[in-house]
Design a protein around this motif. Structure first.
Motif, PDB file in Angstrom:
ATOM      1  N   LYS A 182       0.797  -1.231   0.000  1.00 26.31           N
ATOM      2  CA  LYS A 182       0.000   0.000   0.000  1.00 26.31           C
ATOM      3  C   LYS A 182       0.829   1.280   0.000  1.00 26.31           C
ATOM      4  CE  LYS A 182      -3.495   0.363   2.752  1.00 26.31           C
ATOM      5  NZ  LYS A 182      -4.331   0.363   3.986  1.00 26.31           N
ATOM      6  N   TYR A 183       2.089   1.195   0.493  1.00 27.31           N
ATOM      7  CA  TYR A 183       2.864   2.418   0.693  1.00 27.31           C
ATOM      8  C   TYR A 183       4.251   2.294   0.076  1.00 27.31           C
ATOM      9  CZ  TYR A 183      -0.801   3.147   4.145  1.00 27.31           C
ATOM     10  OH  TYR A 183      -2.027   3.277   4.761  1.00 27.31           O
ATOM     11  N   GLU A 184       4.784   3.443  -0.300  1.00 29.84           N
ATOM     12  CA  GLU A 184       6.147   3.487  -0.845  1.00 29.84           C
ATOM     13  C   GLU A 184       7.104   3.907   0.264  1.00 29.84           C
ATOM     14  OE1 GLU A 184       8.710   5.376  -4.598  1.00 29.84           O
ATOM     15  OE2 GLU A 184       6.691   6.131  -4.159  1.00 29.84           O
ATOM     16  N   PHE A 185       8.038   3.049   0.598  1.00 35.07           N
ATOM     17  CA  PHE A 185       9.044   3.326   1.618  1.00 35.07           C
ATOM     18  C   PHE A 185      10.211   2.368   1.419  1.00 35.07           C
ATOM     19  CE2 PHE A 185       6.186   0.181   3.435  1.00 35.07           C
ATOM     20  CZ  PHE A 185       7.047  -0.756   3.994  1.00 35.07           C
ATOM     21  N   THR A 186      11.306   2.659   2.098  1.00 31.54           N
ATOM     22  CA  THR A 186      12.476   1.774   2.083  1.00 31.54           C
ATOM     23  C   THR A 186      12.606   1.132   3.452  1.00 31.54           C
ATOM     24  OG1 THR A 186      13.589   3.240   0.515  1.00 31.54           O
ATOM     25  CG2 THR A 186      14.969   1.650   1.704  1.00 31.54           C
ATOM     26  N   TYR A 187      12.942  -0.145   3.463  1.00 35.84           N
ATOM     27  CA  TYR A 187      13.140  -0.865   4.726  1.00 35.84           C
ATOM     28  C   TYR A 187      14.547  -1.441   4.754  1.00 35.84           C
ATOM     29  CZ  TYR A 187      13.030  -4.624   8.185  1.00 35.84           C
ATOM     30  OH  TYR A 187      13.321  -5.452   9.235  1.00 35.84           O
ATOM     31  N   LYS A 188      15.239  -1.248   5.889  1.00 36.81           N
ATOM     32  CA  LYS A 188      16.565  -1.831   6.084  1.00 36.81           C
ATOM     33  C   LYS A 188      16.608  -2.564   7.415  1.00 36.81           C
ATOM     34  CE  LYS A 188      19.456   1.439   3.471  1.00 36.81           C
ATOM     35  NZ  LYS A 188      20.587   2.410   3.580  1.00 36.81           N
ATOM     36  N   ARG A 189      17.132  -3.766   7.372  1.00 34.82           N
ATOM     37  CA  ARG A 189      17.387  -4.544   8.598  1.00 34.82           C
ATOM     38  C   ARG A 189      18.893  -4.508   8.850  1.00 34.82           C
ATOM     39  NH1 ARG A 189      15.627 -10.902   9.258  1.00 34.82           N
ATOM     40  NH2 ARG A 189      16.947 -11.448  11.043  1.00 34.82           N
ATOM     41  N   ILE A 190      19.289  -4.034  10.017  1.00 33.77           N
ATOM     42  CA  ILE A 190      20.702  -3.847  10.349  1.00 33.77           C
ATOM     43  C   ILE A 190      21.124  -4.936  11.334  1.00 33.77           C
ATOM     44  CG2 ILE A 190      22.401  -2.290  11.356  1.00 33.77           C
ATOM     45  CD1 ILE A 190      20.490   0.014  10.651  1.00 33.77           C
ATOM     46  N   GLU A 191      22.176  -5.658  10.989  1.00 34.01           N
ATOM     47  CA  GLU A 191      22.669  -6.722  11.857  1.00 34.01           C
ATOM     48  C   GLU A 191      24.187  -6.784  11.830  1.00 34.01           C
ATOM     49  OE1 GLU A 191      19.904 -10.460  12.223  1.00 34.01           O
ATOM     50  OE2 GLU A 191      20.093  -9.966  10.104  1.00 34.01           O
ATOM     51  N   LYS A 192      24.770  -7.179  12.979  1.00 35.62           N
ATOM     52  CA  LYS A 192      26.192  -7.503  13.100  1.00 35.62           C
ATOM     53  C   LYS A 192      27.103  -6.386  12.586  1.00 35.62           C
ATOM     54  CE  LYS A 192      25.322 -12.467  12.941  1.00 35.62           C
ATOM     55  NZ  LYS A 192      25.116 -12.497  14.400  1.00 35.62           N
ATOM     56  N   MET A 193      26.782  -5.154  13.002  1.00 37.18           N
ATOM     57  CA  MET A 193      27.633  -4.008  12.712  1.00 37.18           C
ATOM     58  C   MET A 193      28.065  -3.395  14.037  1.00 37.18           C
ATOM     59  SD  MET A 193      25.457  -2.226   9.631  1.00 37.18           S
ATOM     60  CE  MET A 193      26.709  -0.965   9.363  1.00 37.18           C
ATOM     61  N   ASN A 194      29.255  -2.790  14.053  1.00 41.29           N
ATOM     62  CA  ASN A 194      29.685  -2.195  15.311  1.00 41.29           C
ATOM     63  C   ASN A 194      28.856  -0.954  15.629  1.00 41.29           C
ATOM     64  OD1 ASN A 194      30.956   0.330  14.508  1.00 41.29           O
ATOM     65  ND2 ASN A 194      32.687  -0.849  13.747  1.00 41.29           N
ATOM     66  N   HIS A 195      28.954  -0.533  16.870  1.00 40.48           N
ATOM     67  CA  HIS A 195      28.042   0.492  17.377  1.00 40.48           C
ATOM     68  C   HIS A 195      28.150   1.805  16.612  1.00 40.48           C
ATOM     69  CE1 HIS A 195      26.568   3.381  20.560  1.00 40.48           C
ATOM     70  NE2 HIS A 195      25.568   2.546  20.456  1.00 40.48           N
ATOM     71  N   ASP A 196      29.345   2.238  16.299  1.00 40.31           N
ATOM     72  CA  ASP A 196      29.523   3.512  15.597  1.00 40.31           C
ATOM     73  C   ASP A 196      28.889   3.476  14.210  1.00 40.31           C
ATOM     74  OD1 ASP A 196      30.906   4.486  17.770  1.00 40.31           O
ATOM     75  OD2 ASP A 196      32.889   4.059  16.932  1.00 40.31           O
ATOM     76  N   GLU A 197      29.038   2.353  13.510  1.00 36.88           N
ATOM     77  CA  GLU A 197      28.446   2.220  12.172  1.00 36.88           C
ATOM     78  C   GLU A 197      26.925   2.246  12.239  1.00 36.88           C
ATOM     79  OE1 GLU A 197      31.724  -0.542   9.839  1.00 36.88           O
ATOM     80  OE2 GLU A 197      30.299  -1.527  11.188  1.00 36.88           O
ATOM     81  N   VAL A 198      26.386   1.599  13.257  1.00 35.47           N
ATOM     82  CA  VAL A 198      24.932   1.544  13.404  1.00 35.47           C
ATOM     83  C   VAL A 198      24.352   2.930  13.658  1.00 35.47           C
ATOM     84  CG1 VAL A 198      23.091   0.722  14.915  1.00 35.47           C
ATOM     85  CG2 VAL A 198      24.822  -0.859  14.131  1.00 35.47           C
ATOM     86  N   ILE A 199      24.992   3.706  14.514  1.00 32.91           N
ATOM     87  CA  ILE A 199      24.487   5.046  14.827  1.00 32.91           C
ATOM     88  C   ILE A 199      24.450   5.914  13.576  1.00 32.91           C
ATOM     89  CG2 ILE A 199      24.925   7.165  16.135  1.00 32.91           C
ATOM     90  CD1 ILE A 199      23.845   4.758  17.759  1.00 32.91           C
ATOM     91  N   ALA A 200      25.449   5.792  12.718  1.00 33.32           N
ATOM     92  CA  ALA A 200      25.471   6.557  11.470  1.00 33.32           C
ATOM     93  C   ALA A 200      24.268   6.210  10.603  1.00 33.32           C
ATOM     94  CB  ALA A 200      26.767   6.286  10.719  1.00 33.32           C
ATOM     95  N   LEU A 201      23.866   4.942  10.599  1.00 35.38           N
ATOM     96  CA  LEU A 201      22.698   4.531   9.813  1.00 35.38           C
ATOM     97  C   LEU A 201      21.392   4.993  10.457  1.00 35.38           C
ATOM     98  CD1 LEU A 201      23.721   0.920   8.714  1.00 35.38           C
ATOM     99  CD2 LEU A 201      23.512   2.943   7.269  1.00 35.38           C
ATOM    100  N   TYR A 202      21.323   4.979  11.772  1.00 32.34           N
ATOM    101  CA  TYR A 202      20.109   5.443  12.453  1.00 32.34           C
ATOM    102  C   TYR A 202      19.768   6.877  12.052  1.00 32.34           C
ATOM    103  CZ  TYR A 202      20.645   1.596  15.905  1.00 32.34           C
ATOM    104  OH  TYR A 202      20.772   0.389  16.529  1.00 32.34           O
ATOM    105  N   LYS A 203      20.805   7.683  11.849  1.00 32.04           N
ATOM    106  CA  LYS A 203      20.581   9.100  11.535  1.00 32.04           C
ATOM    107  C   LYS A 203      19.788   9.292  10.249  1.00 32.04           C
ATOM    108  CE  LYS A 203      24.764  10.779  13.871  1.00 32.04           C
ATOM    109  NZ  LYS A 203      26.086  11.428  13.711  1.00 32.04           N
ATOM    110  N   GLU A 204      19.848   8.314   9.353  1.00 29.11           N
ATOM    111  CA  GLU A 204      19.147   8.425   8.071  1.00 29.11           C
ATOM    112  C   GLU A 204      17.677   8.037   8.167  1.00 29.11           C
ATOM    113  OE1 GLU A 204      21.235   5.940   5.357  1.00 29.11           O
ATOM    114  OE2 GLU A 204      23.198   6.860   5.756  1.00 29.11           O
ATOM    115  N   ALA A 205      17.277   7.420   9.268  1.00 31.20           N
ATOM    116  CA  ALA A 205      15.951   6.821   9.368  1.00 31.20           C
ATOM    117  C   ALA A 205      14.856   7.858   9.589  1.00 31.20           C
ATOM    118  CB  ALA A 205      15.923   5.804  10.496  1.00 31.20           C
ATOM    119  N   ASP A 206      13.644   7.488   9.183  1.00 32.57           N
ATOM    120  CA  ASP A 206      12.445   8.267   9.467  1.00 32.57           C
ATOM    121  C   ASP A 206      11.573   7.573  10.506  1.00 32.57           C
ATOM    122  OD1 ASP A 206      12.499  10.469   7.244  1.00 32.57           O
ATOM    123  OD2 ASP A 206      12.977   8.591   6.225  1.00 32.57           O
ATOM    124  N   ILE A 207      11.691   6.266  10.591  1.00 29.67           N
ATOM    125  CA  ILE A 207      10.965   5.451  11.566  1.00 29.67           C
ATOM    126  C   ILE A 207      11.906   4.341  12.015  1.00 29.67           C
ATOM    127  CG2 ILE A 207       8.996   3.898  11.962  1.00 29.67           C
ATOM    128  CD1 ILE A 207       7.615   5.320   9.564  1.00 29.67           C
TER     129      ILE A 207
END
Length: 331
Positions: free
Chosen positions: A207-232
Motif C-alpha cells: 500500500k505504501y512506498e518506503f524503504t526498509y533496512k534490517r541492520i545486523e552484526k555491525m559495530n556500534h559507531d556504524e549503526v548510529i550513522a545509519l540510524y541518523k538516516e531513518a524516518d521510523i
C-alpha cells in the motif's frame, strides 16, 4: 571514590556510567569479559575471566565500591564476593533482563514474551541466591526487570539507561520526504520479534512506498550513522519495555515503535513518546507513521526532549551517586 564496574558490558552502560562518574571527579572503570561485534571500548578494560580471577586480590584492594552487572562478578562461582565483604567494601548488582527473566513469570503479564536468551530458572535462582548472600541491594533499568529480583534483595533501585548525548545530534524526520526509511536493528531477531515486524513490513509494501533496512552484526559507531538516516525505527515488540536502541533513536530525534506492557506504562515518566506496538498491532502503528509525516516529526522532537530529561548520563549519574550513598548508609 574508586568504582569498579564489571564484568559484562551490556548496551555500553559500564562505559557510559564510568565516564559520567569520572566527570563527577571519581575514578571509575569497567572490566569487560563479554566481547561482541558492537565493539564497546570507552572507559573499559576488555579482558577475560582468567585475568580477573588472577588479579582479584589487587583489584579488591584498589577499589572502594564494586558495581557488578548482569549477575556476573570477578569469579565464575562468585568466590570474590566473600573476599570483598571481608574487606568491608561496598557492592551492588545491576540486572539487565535476560540474566534474571524467569520464563513462566515473564508470561504472566505478557503473552508475547520471549525468554530463549535466559538460562534455566534453576540456574538463575542459584546465581541470585549466591550473589545475595553478600550483596543486599540491586539496580534495574525499569519495572519489567524489577519484578524478577524484588524478592531476592533487601532493596532494588530503578535507574534508567544512560546515554552520552554529545554523540547524538538530532536529525528529525523531514515532513517533505516522499519515500521514508524504516530501520530495524535486531541483535537477536527472536527476542526483538523480527518475524512479526517484517511480516507487517511486507504487507505495508502493498500500500505504501518506503524503504526498509534490517541492520545486523555491525559495530556500534556504524549503526548510529545509519540510524541518523531513518524516518521510523522499529525496536523490540515482544519484551514489554524499551532498551538502548529506543533510547538512542529518540536521542537522534526519530519516532520509535516498541512494545510497552500496558501495566508498565504508568511506571515511566509522563508522556512517554513511544509508539506502542505488539505483534498484533505493529502493522497499524507503523501505518499511522507512514501516513502522517507531521506525526513522525512531532514524535521525534518529543523523543529528544524525553531522553534529555530521563536518560542523559548527567541526569542518571546523580541518581546513581545517590544510590551509592544509600548503600553506605544501609550497610
Amino acid at each position: 571514590m574508586r568504582i569498579f564496574h564489571g564484568t559484562t558490558e551490556i548496551a555500553g552502560q559500564m562505559g557510559i556510567l564510568s565516564s559520567a562518574l569520572v566527570d563527577k571527579g571519581h575514578h571509575s572503570l569497567g572490566y569487560n569479559t563479554f566481547h561482541s561485534y558492537l565493539g564497546y571500548k570507552d572507559f573499559l578494560v576488555n579482558t577475560d575471566e582468567q585475568f580477573l580471577e588472577e588479579n582479584q586480590t589487587k583489584l579488591i584492594d584498589e577499589y572502594d565500591l564494586f558495581h557488578f552487572h548482569y549477575n556476573t562478578t570477578m569469579c565464575r562461582e562468585f568466590s570474590d564476593l566473600e573476599k570483598i565483604h571481608a574487606k568491608q567494601k561496598k557492592m551492588i548488582m545491576h540486572h539487565w533482563g535476560n540474566d534474571v527473566r524467569f520464563h513462566e513469570q515473564a508470561k504472566i503479564n505478557n503473552p508475547y514474551a520471549y525468554t530463549g536468551d535466559s538460562p534455566p530458572n534453576e540456574t538463575m535462582h542459584d546465581r541470585l541466591t549466591k550473589v545475595t548472600a553478600y550483596i543486599s541491594e540491586a539496580i534495574v533499568q525499569d519495572y519489567e526487570v524489577y519484578e524478577y529480583v524484588k524478592n531476592y534483595y533487601k532493596k532494588v533501585h530503578v535507574l534508567p539507561i544512560a546515554i552520552d548525548l554529545k554523540f547524538f545530534k538530532p536529525d528529525f524526520p523531514s515532513k517533505d520526504k516522499k519515500v521514508p526509511l524504516i530501520l530495524h536493528a535486531p541483535t537477536n531477531p527472536a527476542f526483538k520479534g523480527t518475524e512479526h515486524v517484517e511480516a507487517a513490513i511486507e504487507k505495508l509494501k502493498e500500500k505504501y512506498e518506503f524503504t526498509y533496512k534490517r541492520i545486523e552484526k555491525m559495530n556500534h559507531d556504524e549503526v548510529i550513522a545509519l540510524y541518523k538516516e531513518a524516518d521510523i525505527i522499529v525496536d523490540q515488540i515482544l519484551c514489554g519495555s524499551y532498551g538502548l536502541l529506543s533510547v538512542e533513536s529518540m536521542a537522534l530525534g526519530k519516532p520509535v515503535v516498541t512494545f510497552i506492557r500496558p501495566d508498565l506504562v504508568a511506571t515511566f515518566p509522563d508522556q512517554l513518546p513511544i509508539v506502542n506496538a505488539n505483534p498484533d498491532t505493529v502493522y497499524d502503528q507503523v501505518e499511522q507513521l507512514l501516513k502522517n509525516p507531521e506525526l513522525r516529526e512531532s514524535l521525534g522532537k518529543q523523543g529528544r526532549k524525553y531522553v534529555e530529561s530521563t536518560h542523559c548520563k548527567h541526569v542518571v549519574v546523580d541518581k546513581l551517586l545517590d544510590i551509592y550513598s544509600q548503600i553506605e548508609k544501609n550497610n
